[in-house]
Design a protein around this motif. Structure first.
Motif, mmCIF file in Angstrom:
data_model
loop_
_atom_site.group_PDB
_atom_site.id
_atom_site.type_symbol
_atom_site.label_atom_id
_atom_site.label_comp_id
_atom_site.label_asym_id
_atom_site.label_seq_id
_atom_site.Cartn_x
_atom_site.Cartn_y
_atom_site.Cartn_z
ATOM 1 N N ASP A 43 -3.121 -1.395 15.527
ATOM 2 C CA ASP A 43 -2.491 -0.248 14.885
ATOM 3 C C ASP A 43 -2.263 -0.515 13.401
ATOM 4 O O ASP A 43 -2.481 0.364 12.554
ATOM 5 C CB ASP A 43 -1.148 0.070 15.548
ATOM 6 N N LEU A 44 -1.814 -1.719 13.069
ATOM 7 C CA LEU A 44 -1.533 -2.047 11.679
ATOM 8 C C LEU A 44 -2.809 -2.072 10.840
ATOM 9 O O LEU A 44 -2.803 -1.665 9.675
ATOM 10 C CB LEU A 44 -0.820 -3.404 11.598
ATOM 11 N N ARG A 45 -3.899 -2.524 11.427
ATOM 12 C CA ARG A 45 -5.164 -2.502 10.679
ATOM 13 C C ARG A 45 -5.592 -1.059 10.400
ATOM 14 O O ARG A 45 -6.124 -0.759 9.324
ATOM 15 C CB ARG A 45 -6.252 -3.248 11.449
ATOM 16 N N GLU A 46 -5.357 -0.181 11.361
ATOM 17 C CA GLU A 46 -5.689 1.222 11.123
ATOM 18 C C GLU A 46 -4.790 1.805 10.030
ATOM 19 O O GLU A 46 -5.236 2.618 9.228
ATOM 20 C CB GLU A 46 -5.564 2.031 12.416
ATOM 21 N N CYS A 47 -3.536 1.372 9.987
ATOM 22 C CA CYS A 47 -2.657 1.795 8.891
ATOM 23 C C CYS A 47 -3.255 1.395 7.541
ATOM 24 O O CYS A 47 -3.231 2.171 6.576
ATOM 25 C CB CYS A 47 -1.273 1.165 9.045
ATOM 26 N N LEU A 48 -3.796 0.188 7.470
ATOM 27 C CA LEU A 48 -4.394 -0.279 6.211
ATOM 28 C C LEU A 48 -5.641 0.523 5.860
ATOM 29 O O LEU A 48 -5.900 0.804 4.685
ATOM 30 C CB LEU A 48 -4.723 -1.764 6.304
ATOM 31 N N ARG A 49 -6.417 0.909 6.869
ATOM 32 C CA ARG A 49 -7.597 1.726 6.590
ATOM 33 C C ARG A 49 -7.190 3.081 6.022
ATOM 34 O O ARG A 49 -7.818 3.598 5.088
ATOM 35 C CB ARG A 49 -8.438 1.889 7.855
ATOM 36 N N VAL A 50 -6.150 3.660 6.604
ATOM 37 C CA VAL A 50 -5.660 4.939 6.105
ATOM 38 C C VAL A 50 -5.155 4.787 4.670
ATOM 39 O O VAL A 50 -5.472 5.597 3.789
ATOM 40 C CB VAL A 50 -4.542 5.478 7.015
ATOM 41 N N LEU A 51 -4.381 3.734 4.422
ATOM 42 C CA LEU A 51 -3.866 3.501 3.074
ATOM 43 C C LEU A 51 -4.988 3.285 2.071
ATOM 44 O O LEU A 51 -4.906 3.739 0.922
ATOM 45 C CB LEU A 51 -2.923 2.293 3.080
ATOM 46 N N ARG A 52 -6.042 2.602 2.495
ATOM 47 C CA ARG A 52 -7.161 2.383 1.569
ATOM 48 C C ARG A 52 -7.791 3.712 1.169
ATOM 49 O O ARG A 52 -8.124 3.928 -0.001
ATOM 50 C CB ARG A 52 -8.205 1.462 2.211
ATOM 51 N N VAL A 53 -7.949 4.620 2.131
ATOM 52 C CA VAL A 53 -8.493 5.944 1.816
ATOM 53 C C VAL A 53 -7.563 6.680 0.855
ATOM 54 O O VAL A 53 -8.006 7.298 -0.114
ATOM 55 C CB VAL A 53 -8.696 6.756 3.109
ATOM 56 N N GLY A 83 0.807 -1.207 0.000
ATOM 57 C CA GLY A 83 0.000 0.000 0.000
ATOM 58 C C GLY A 83 0.840 1.256 0.000
ATOM 59 O O GLY A 83 0.533 2.231 -0.713
ATOM 60 N N VAL A 84 1.904 1.267 0.784
ATOM 61 C CA VAL A 84 2.802 2.429 0.804
ATOM 62 C C VAL A 84 3.400 2.656 -0.578
ATOM 63 O O VAL A 84 3.468 3.787 -1.084
ATOM 64 C CB VAL A 84 3.909 2.233 1.859
ATOM 65 N N ALA A 85 3.851 1.571 -1.230
ATOM 66 C CA ALA A 85 4.439 1.690 -2.563
ATOM 67 C C ALA A 85 3.419 2.212 -3.570
ATOM 68 O O ALA A 85 3.737 3.062 -4.424
ATOM 69 C CB ALA A 85 4.985 0.332 -3.004
ATOM 70 N N ALA A 86 2.184 1.726 -3.474
ATOM 71 C CA ALA A 86 1.146 2.155 -4.405
ATOM 72 C C ALA A 86 0.801 3.628 -4.224
ATOM 73 O O ALA A 86 0.653 4.370 -5.197
ATOM 74 C CB ALA A 86 -0.105 1.290 -4.223
ATOM 75 N N VAL A 87 0.680 4.062 -2.978
ATOM 76 C CA VAL A 87 0.357 5.463 -2.718
ATOM 77 C C VAL A 87 1.511 6.357 -3.162
ATOM 78 O O VAL A 87 1.302 7.429 -3.752
ATOM 79 C CB VAL A 87 0.042 5.684 -1.226
ATOM 80 N N ALA A 88 2.740 5.931 -2.881
ATOM 81 C CA ALA A 88 3.900 6.719 -3.287
ATOM 82 C C ALA A 88 3.908 6.935 -4.796
ATOM 83 O O ALA A 88 4.178 8.047 -5.286
ATOM 84 C CB ALA A 88 5.189 6.033 -2.831
ATOM 85 N N ALA A 117 -11.644 8.678 12.627
ATOM 86 C CA ALA A 117 -11.651 7.406 11.908
ATOM 87 C C ALA A 117 -11.605 7.659 10.405
ATOM 88 O O ALA A 117 -12.316 8.528 9.888
ATOM 89 C CB ALA A 117 -12.903 6.607 12.260
ATOM 90 N N HIS A 118 -10.761 6.921 9.702
ATOM 91 C CA HIS A 118 -10.689 7.058 8.249
ATOM 92 C C HIS A 118 -11.773 6.251 7.549
ATOM 93 O O HIS A 118 -12.266 6.653 6.492
ATOM 94 C CB HIS A 118 -9.308 6.636 7.752
ATOM 95 N N LEU A 119 -12.119 5.099 8.127
ATOM 96 C CA LEU A 119 -13.197 4.267 7.607
ATOM 97 C C LEU A 119 -14.075 3.845 8.764
ATOM 98 O O LEU A 119 -13.687 3.947 9.933
ATOM 99 C CB LEU A 119 -12.627 3.018 6.917
ATOM 100 N N GLU A 120 -15.265 3.364 8.461
ATOM 101 C CA GLU A 120 -16.152 2.867 9.521
ATOM 102 C C GLU A 120 -15.525 1.634 10.166
ATOM 103 O O GLU A 120 -15.030 0.737 9.488
ATOM 104 C CB GLU A 120 -17.517 2.516 8.949
ATOM 105 N N ILE A 121 -15.524 1.611 11.495
ATOM 106 C CA ILE A 121 -15.010 0.464 12.238
ATOM 107 C C ILE A 121 -15.976 0.134 13.373
ATOM 108 O O ILE A 121 -16.941 0.864 13.602
ATOM 109 C CB ILE A 121 -13.605 0.726 12.811
ATOM 110 N N SER A 122 -15.703 -0.940 14.078
ATOM 111 C CA SER A 122 -16.442 -1.276 15.291
ATOM 112 C C SER A 122 -15.566 -0.973 16.495
ATOM 113 O O SER A 122 -14.363 -1.259 16.477
ATOM 114 C CB SER A 122 -16.839 -2.760 15.302
ATOM 115 N N CYS A 123 -16.141 -0.403 17.536
ATOM 116 C CA CYS A 123 -15.393 -0.115 18.750
ATOM 117 C C CYS A 123 -14.796 -1.406 19.305
ATOM 118 O O CYS A 123 -15.481 -2.429 19.391
ATOM 119 C CB CYS A 123 -16.297 0.543 19.789
ATOM 120 N N ASP A 153 -8.332 7.989 -2.835
ATOM 121 C CA ASP A 153 -8.292 9.452 -2.992
ATOM 122 C C ASP A 153 -6.876 9.938 -2.685
ATOM 123 O O ASP A 153 -6.574 10.312 -1.552
ATOM 124 C CB ASP A 153 -9.305 10.106 -2.049
ATOM 125 N N PRO A 154 -5.971 9.924 -3.667
ATOM 126 C CA PRO A 154 -4.585 10.328 -3.422
ATOM 127 C C PRO A 154 -4.456 11.717 -2.812
ATOM 128 O O PRO A 154 -3.506 11.983 -2.069
ATOM 129 C CB PRO A 154 -3.951 10.274 -4.817
#
Length: 336
Positions: free
Chosen positions: A72-82, A37-42, A117-123, A86-87
């Motif tokens: 934390d890593l799952r939240e990283c993936l949510r951020v990357l997905r956003v 994901g980091v490579a793709a966004v870059a 939150a970047h995406l919808e999640i469950s508490c 939307d670059p």
């Protein structure tokens, strides 16, 4: 250097994990997708991967001396997905939101971090849905081994669950502390919620659990706690078990409350038959809790809070503070 599985990201078909798929990822799959994901966004934003990685670390607020866990890593993936969708959203993180914390007996420790939150999640505690843009955060790590670190929590669980507790909040507190020590500590607000619940249904005193272990004295203590606004009233573990057993017969329990009471009852039964084989460090009422009762031990990961190659360094946790207030230690408040 730990070898991580390679994940191919095809931007044309948008096969980056969905929100539901991110929730189910574990271990090396997480770090593999982060790397891709980091490579793709870059490539999408025309910036070095190190810049995107640094921005990601700051957005999720992973401190330089901290090894991110799987939440934390799952939240990283949510951020990357956003950012992939939307670059233009790949920008330095906004200032952290500031929230007025309750004062007095309902105040919780300052969260480790908060963000939108970047995406919808469950508490990670109560299981309620949190929409994108709403406040989420991580509580500080537990001080002792009796509790697991909770995932990303909603604003209510971060700040309000002990000042304006719902019945579910009280059940969660009982559940988490039931086998962590000799008693469960409830403040006056929680005692009031529990007292009302135990007295609103006239049929509860006739339940087998109540008859076997009468709760009249416990009701008097709960009432006194409310009247005197006590910060902590300790309910002995056997009594807490009786309360849970009695409330399984409550005619006013919601589906979520009934599900949690069922989990507590199952836990008690497991403990009675095989106490050495039960790990009580469980939490939550959402899908992740039901599908994975016990948390996995976080593996070494590739994400660095310092930038550069994926490399993590973990600072040993400090020793738990001594108990000066109760038989349970102040660490309990860092559990739930």
């Amino acid at each position: 250097m730990v070898a991580f599985e390679t994940v191919t990201l095809d931007m044309a078909t948008m096969d980056f994990p969905t929100s539901d798929e991110i929730r189910s990822l574990r271990g090396r799959s997480l770090t593999g997708w982060i790397e891709s994901g980091v490579a793709a966004v870059a490539a999408s934003v025309g910036k070095p991967a190190d810049t995107v990685r640094s921005r990601l670390v700051k957005t999720v607020d992973i401190k330089p001396n901290r090894e991110p866990d799987e939440d934390d890593l799952r939240e990283c993936l949510r951020v990357l997905r956003v950012w992939i969708n939307d670059p233009a959203a790949c920008v330095p993180p906004a200032r952290r939101p500031k929230v007025t914390r309750p004062e007095g007996i309902g105040q919780l420790p300052v969260p480790r971090t908060v963000k939108a939150a970047h995406l919808e999640i469950s508490c990670g505690l109560c299981g309620d849905p949190v929409k994108a843009g709403e406040l989420i955060g991580r509580a500080k790590d537990p001080k002792g081994p009796a509790f697991e670190a909770m995932g990303w929590l909603c604003g209510h669980c971060l700040y309000q669950r002990r000042e304006t507790p719902r019945r579910r909040d009280v059940l969660l507190r009982i559940h988490h502390h039931l086998f962590a020590g000799s008693a469960v500590g409830l403040n006056a607000y929680e005692c009031g919620v529990l007292h009302t619940w135990l007295t609103e249904d006239p049929a509860l005193p006739a339940t087998p659990a109540w008859v076997a272990d009468p709760l009249e004295a416990t009701l008097a203590r709960l009432r006194t706690s409310v009247q005197e606004s006590k910060g902590t009233t300790w309910v002995a573990t056997p009594t807490a078990r009786t309360i849970a057993a009695v409330l399984t017969s409550s005619s006013t329990a919601s589906p979520a409350e009934s599900a949690l009471l069922g989990a507590i009852t199952q836990h008690i039964e497991e403990w009675a038959t095989n106490p050495a084989g039960v790990d009580h460090r469980r939490f939550g009422t959402g899908t992740p809790y039901r599908t994975q009762v016990l948390r996995t031990t976080p593996r070494p990961t590739l994400l660095s809070a310092r930038g550069g190659p994926f490399d993590l360094h973990q600072t040993p946790a400090s020793a738990a503070e001594p108990d000066t207030t109760s038989p349970e230690a102040e660490a309990a408040d860092h559990g739930v």
